[in-house]
Design an enzyme around this catalytic site. Structure first.
Site, PDB file in Angstrom:
ATOM      1  N   LYS A 165       0.861  -1.186   0.000  1.00 14.41           N
ATOM      2  CA  LYS A 165       0.000   0.000   0.000  1.00 14.41           C
ATOM      3  C   LYS A 165       0.899   1.240   0.000  1.00 14.41           C
ATOM      4  O   LYS A 165       1.722   1.419   0.902  1.00 14.41           O
ATOM      5  CB  LYS A 165      -0.890  -0.048   1.244  1.00 14.41           C
ATOM      6  CG  LYS A 165      -2.204   0.667   1.091  1.00 14.41           C
ATOM      7  CD  LYS A 165      -3.092   0.347   2.288  1.00 14.41           C
ATOM      8  CE  LYS A 165      -4.403   1.092   2.238  1.00 14.41           C
ATOM      9  NZ  LYS A 165      -5.167   0.927   3.465  1.00 14.41           N
TER      10      LYS A 165
HETATM   11  O1  G3P Z   1      -9.005   1.887   3.957  1.00 13.40           O
HETATM   12  C1  G3P Z   1      -8.945   3.231   4.337  1.00 13.40           C
HETATM   13  C2  G3P Z   1      -9.629   3.376   5.613  1.00 13.40           C
HETATM   14  O2  G3P Z   1      -8.952   2.657   6.570  1.00 13.40           O
HETATM   15  C3  G3P Z   1      -9.917   4.732   6.083  1.00 13.40           C
HETATM   16  O3  G3P Z   1     -11.081   4.578   6.807  1.00 13.40           O
HETATM   17  O4  G3P Z   1     -12.759   5.115   8.458  1.00 13.40           O
HETATM   18  O5  G3P Z   1     -10.381   5.867   8.786  1.00 13.40           O
HETATM   19  O6  G3P Z   1     -11.808   6.938   7.059  1.00 13.40           O
HETATM   20  P1  G3P Z   1     -11.526   5.690   7.841  1.00 13.40           P
END
Ligand code: G3P
Length: 218
Positions: free
Chosen positions: A87
């Site tokens: 990633k």
């Molecule tokens: O895969 C990306 C993700 O982990 C971000 O999610 O909920 O932190 O915006 P969030």
């Protein structure tokens, strides 16, 4: 649409995997920290454990932000297991690294995508996956699902192989909207996945079936 779970929590990963619908896992440094997984060795051990549970792509994020550092870290991560996807953040050094990884048959997930232009660059560099963060766009009153639709149209125009991985999914409607648009993958928390199964008419219908069965089989 493929279902990935967005967590470093082994119990949640096992629970989703046991459902038989899990295709892969995404993690990031914040999700690792949330599980108190710190230090290079522990992080590597954790990736290996995840790869042992789920037989599908597992995104492991680099910490380096310079080209050489991203390459060196990414190659080490890719060596951990065949299912590791490196990633890489959407920054100029990351784009160069994605081109390098693509030329060396290392799978990549270009993360922190918030615009169609960024998704176009990632596809041109040969990213395996591109991760637009739809929940974080919604958080600032932008249209996360709309971005998925825009990227879908652009990728279809040119037959790019890069898969759209809708990330930062927060709730079941995000998943359904992304499926309607034709996102290749969605990654979200266990809760959002489990909520897809819920319907009050399913619960009341089942309750009635079981009550009627009980009446006739005393
Ligand atoms: O895969 C990306 C993700 O982990 C971000 O999610 O909920 O932190 O915006 P969030």
């Amino acid at each position: 649409m493929k279902f990935f779970i967005d967590t470093a929590n082994l119990n949640d990963i096992k629970e989703a995997n046991d459902l038989g619908i899990l295709d892969g896992v995404t993690t990031n440094p914040s999700l690792m920290a949330k599980e108190n997984i710190t230090g290079k060795e522990n992080i590597i051990k954790h990736y290996k454990e995840i790869c042992h549970i789920v037989h599908g792509p597992v995104s492991a994020e680099v910490i380096a932000t310079d080209y050489k550092g991203i390459i060196s870290e990414g190659e080490k991560l890719a060596d951990l297991h065949d299912n590791i996807v490196v990633k890489v953040p959407m920054i100029p050094e990351g784009i160069k690294a994605i081109r390098y990884f693509s030329d060396h048959n290392i799978k990549t997930n270009c993360t922190l995508i918030f615009s169609a232009g960024q998704a176009l660059l990632a596809a041109k560099a040969g990213a395996t996956y591109v991760s637009p963060f739809i929940g974080r766009l919604d958080d600032i009153s932008a249209d996360g699902v709309g971005l998925i639709a825009q990227i879908r149209r652009i990728y279809n125009n040119y037959d790019y192989d890069t898969q759209i991985l809708a990330a930062s999914v927060r709730h079941p409607m995000h998943i359904i909207d992304c499926a309607e648009i034709g996102a290749d993958v969605m990654t979200g928390p266990l809760k959002a996945i489990m909520q897809l199964a819920k319907h009050p008419l399913t619960d009341s219908g089942l309750e009635q079936f079981l009550a009627d069965y009980a009446k006739g089989n005393k």
